[in-house]
Motif scaffolding. Structure first.
Motif, mmCIF file in Angstrom:
data_model
loop_
_atom_site.group_PDB
_atom_site.id
_atom_site.type_symbol
_atom_site.label_atom_id
_atom_site.label_comp_id
_atom_site.label_asym_id
_atom_site.label_seq_id
_atom_site.Cartn_x
_atom_site.Cartn_y
_atom_site.Cartn_z
ATOM 1 N N VAL A 66 -12.487 5.091 -1.065
ATOM 2 C CA VAL A 66 -12.404 4.459 0.253
ATOM 3 C C VAL A 66 -12.823 3.001 0.087
ATOM 4 O O VAL A 66 -13.843 2.707 -0.548
ATOM 5 C CB VAL A 66 -13.300 5.175 1.285
ATOM 6 N N ILE A 67 -12.008 2.111 0.640
ATOM 7 C CA ILE A 67 -12.294 0.674 0.556
ATOM 8 C C ILE A 67 -12.635 0.126 1.942
ATOM 9 O O ILE A 67 -12.358 0.763 2.960
ATOM 10 C CB ILE A 67 -11.099 -0.117 -0.031
ATOM 11 N N ASP B 55 2.956 3.890 2.339
ATOM 12 C CA ASP B 55 1.539 3.590 2.139
ATOM 13 C C ASP B 55 1.317 2.099 2.408
ATOM 14 O O ASP B 55 2.266 1.372 2.694
ATOM 15 C CB ASP B 55 1.070 4.012 0.744
ATOM 16 N N PHE B 56 0.073 1.648 2.315
ATOM 17 C CA PHE B 56 -0.295 0.402 2.987
ATOM 18 C C PHE B 56 -0.622 -0.764 2.058
ATOM 19 O O PHE B 56 -1.395 -1.650 2.452
ATOM 20 C CB PHE B 56 -1.455 0.690 3.947
ATOM 21 N N GLY B 57 -0.055 -0.796 0.871
ATOM 22 C CA GLY B 57 -0.293 -1.940 0.003
ATOM 23 C C GLY B 57 -0.278 -1.518 -1.456
ATOM 24 O O GLY B 57 -0.319 -0.328 -1.783
ATOM 25 N N THR C 167 -3.246 5.733 1.476
ATOM 26 C CA THR C 167 -2.513 6.697 2.308
ATOM 27 C C THR C 167 -2.838 6.608 3.789
ATOM 28 O O THR C 167 -2.034 7.021 4.616
ATOM 29 C CB THR C 167 -2.796 8.130 1.830
ATOM 30 N N SER C 168 -4.031 6.130 4.124
ATOM 31 C CA SER C 168 -4.325 6.008 5.557
ATOM 32 C C SER C 168 -5.324 4.883 5.789
ATOM 33 O O SER C 168 -6.128 4.545 4.919
ATOM 34 C CB SER C 168 -4.843 7.329 6.134
ATOM 35 N N GLY D 254 -9.992 1.951 4.324
ATOM 36 C CA GLY D 254 -8.705 2.324 3.735
ATOM 37 C C GLY D 254 -8.943 3.475 2.772
ATOM 38 O O GLY D 254 -9.836 3.401 1.917
ATOM 39 N N VAL D 255 -8.174 4.545 2.927
ATOM 40 C CA VAL D 255 -8.341 5.710 2.071
ATOM 41 C C VAL D 255 -7.278 5.679 0.973
ATOM 42 O O VAL D 255 -6.087 5.564 1.260
ATOM 43 C CB VAL D 255 -8.231 7.020 2.882
ATOM 44 N N ILE D 256 -7.737 5.746 -0.291
ATOM 45 C CA ILE D 256 -6.835 5.668 -1.439
ATOM 46 C C ILE D 256 -6.778 7.015 -2.136
ATOM 47 O O ILE D 256 -7.813 7.587 -2.492
ATOM 48 C CB ILE D 256 -7.301 4.586 -2.435
#
Lengths: 366, 366
Positions: free
Chosen positions: A273-274, A290-292, A303-304, A310-312
């Motif tokens: 998690v970031i 996905d977001f980047g 993913t979310s 941000g969840v990786i």
């Protein structure tokens, strides 16, 4: 009241590695190369270039774009144009149907103080509003926006374009300035056919068409295929982003913007998690799921997002995994919307801060 | 430099119908009813209530929440907490793993000046960083964050929770404050089982657990089913949004926030374009496939957003269609992220502006 918001986040000489996260940062060398590469292409093909400032929202960067050879700038709202007019820009095209008294009043005041203001319209309703407001004042230049596949605003046919051009030319307080397309990427032939048909009809009516403005970054290096265009507009090219990589406009190493983030949690083997969430990366998917793009961890998937997390998903990663406290460089899906979230932008060269610019046209009212 | 950004957008007595768009607006009566309804529920069940300020980011609204009976507030970052400390709040929980020197320094300065600051941690790495920074200073209260189905941060098992609690209790400069869950909606039984198991292990170790903090708006009215919780956290309930309607938390008439937008184009029979794009509505989908609910046009679908344009598909609409110049009221998918995009928020009662508040904790650096 706004002490925090405009706090000094960095100064020249600071190390990027020491910055608090999340924070977008701009690589000066990539920025300069992006400006140069696109301007050279436009120069080679004799096309006027009009950068869209929505991507950076920073007058100093528009100044660099004009110094490289750009002929003017493109804004999306009146208040953005005001910021750039304050910085000395005169040739400003606002690519929006301006409707409603508050916006029209600001537009008229702006037109009184710069020489090259231009707007677009795609309906008689918009033109009637502009004409009622500009009648008896310094005339406003209006281009007809054409939908050549973008499926957003714009008249639908060359016949409608010619008809609206004629309507503008006859309207009190307005001058017909030309036509503008918002094309679908990779459709140079369709755009050219639409333009040629419109120009033919305008010529038959004896109406001059000074500007034919085409646009978009994804299709930028095909701009010369739209032979009737007199100018091209593009914004994203200055920073580039993950969508531009996918569309073939640039390589990963041409992306000047990274969102710097810190791993704050590793709840289990497959999850990191970031501290960059939707308030840093935005939720713009741009066709991705996905977001980047996490530099150095190509199999990691963001993913979310919630606002500050941000969840990786690391389940596909091989080799070393990101650890708590590690800083990650993320190429966002869409760079323009990231600019809009931060009041200041940090620039660097090889990891050392070169300058911090105010994102002066961020989050403006209309 | 920021004249435009902080321009007066409205004043008390103005008509909402005359505002420039796009612009989020808050209905005072719905706002008051939302605060009252949730606080009454918490009072009825003897639960302390800790509103999350991320939704509004406005000290005056947190003051109203506390006046109604809330026991403290929840922030997501140190700089947000600073804004609320400046406004006189003392009981502030920051639900984030605070990592890195810049954040830790601000956190320590904040802890020195308010009485009830609390943070969370879900790893020894985070605790070690906190302890190193707070050793020899005024102790910082730390709760253990538990993942009870939310799949974001948090320790994964009651055993890990108890172990980390023990680690905090033994750490220099820190005080163990309790446990905190970030649950999946509608999982009261799973949350309660996780908590009870943790509490049993803590009791066996002789470690007191003053706070058991549960959270979330969607499951808010099931909060009493988590019997071991001492407090509940929620943010979205104050404004509500389209996601909260779908999740059954509220009805459409409980949504206090609308994004006011103007139709600027009707390129063809099936398409309308509004001046609210991703810079007003955000791209948060929250499980939907479109970008908001258009009040009065239930079959209209906002199918795509660019920064300043929203494209509406009208093909399923029956009856009268929106016309160019018409103002639309849109319930956004996710209200918290809309707040983050605007520097000021306009409040109204029956269409007349009551006040304009600075969104003081918007877009802060970390």
């Amino acid at each position: 009241m706004h002490d925090n918001r405009f706090a000094v986040v960095a100064k020249a000489g600071d190390r990027i590695a020491d910055l608090s996260t999340p924070r977008p940062i701009i690589d000066e060398d990539r920025l300069a190369a992006n400006i140069s590469r696109v301007q050279s292409y436009m120069d080679e093909h004799g096309l006027n270039f009009r950068p869209h400032i929505k991507t950076h929202k920073i007058p100093a960067l528009a100044t660099a774009q004009v110094a490289a050879g750009a002929k003017g700038i493109n804004c999306q709202k009146v208040t953005e144009a005001e910021v750039f007019a304050n910085a000395g820009f005169e040739d400003i095209l606002i690519t929006f149907n301006i409707i409603g008294v508050p916006k029209l009043e600001r537009l008229a005041a702006l037109n009184d103080r710069i020489s090259g203001l231009k707007v677009v319209a795609d309906s008689q309703v918009t033109v009637d509003g502009l004409s009622a407001h500009f009648s008896g004042r310094k005339p406003l230049t209006v281009l007809v926006e054409c939908d050549t596949g973008g499926a957003r605003c714009g008249v639908q046919t060359p016949e409608q374009a010619a008809s609206l051009a004629k309507y503008i030319a006859a309207a009190d307080g307005l001058a017909f300035g030309g036509i503008l397309t918002y094309p679908k990427p990779q459709s140079a032939d369709a755009v050219e056919a639409f333009i040629q048909s419109t120009l033919k009809q305008l010529a038959a009516e004896g109406i001059a068409c000074p500007i034919v403005s085409n646009g978009g970054t994804p299709s930028l290096f095909q701009a010369h295929l739209v032979k009737s265009a007199t100018e091209h507009r593009a914004g994203t090219y200055i920073y580039n982003d993950r969508q531009m990589i996918r569309m073939g406009h640039c390589a990963q190493d041409d992306c000047a913007m990274h969102v710097l983030a810190t791993v704050v949690s590793r709840p289990n083997a497959d999850r990191a998690v970031i501290d960059a969430g939707s308030k840093a990366l935005t939720s713009d998917l741009q066709g991705f799921t996905d977001f980047g793009l996490v530099v150095g961890y190509p199999e990691a998937r963001i993913t979310s997002l919630s606002e500050e997390h941000g969840v990786i998903d690391l389940s596909a990663c091989t080799g070393q995994l990101p650890q708590i406290g590690e800083k990650l460089f993320i190429i966002p899906n869409h760079t323009c919307v990231v600019s809009n979230l931060f009041d200041t932008m940090v620039f660097h060269r090889s990891g050392i801060v070169t300058r911090v610019e105010d994102v002066a046209a961020r989050g403006l009212v209309w």
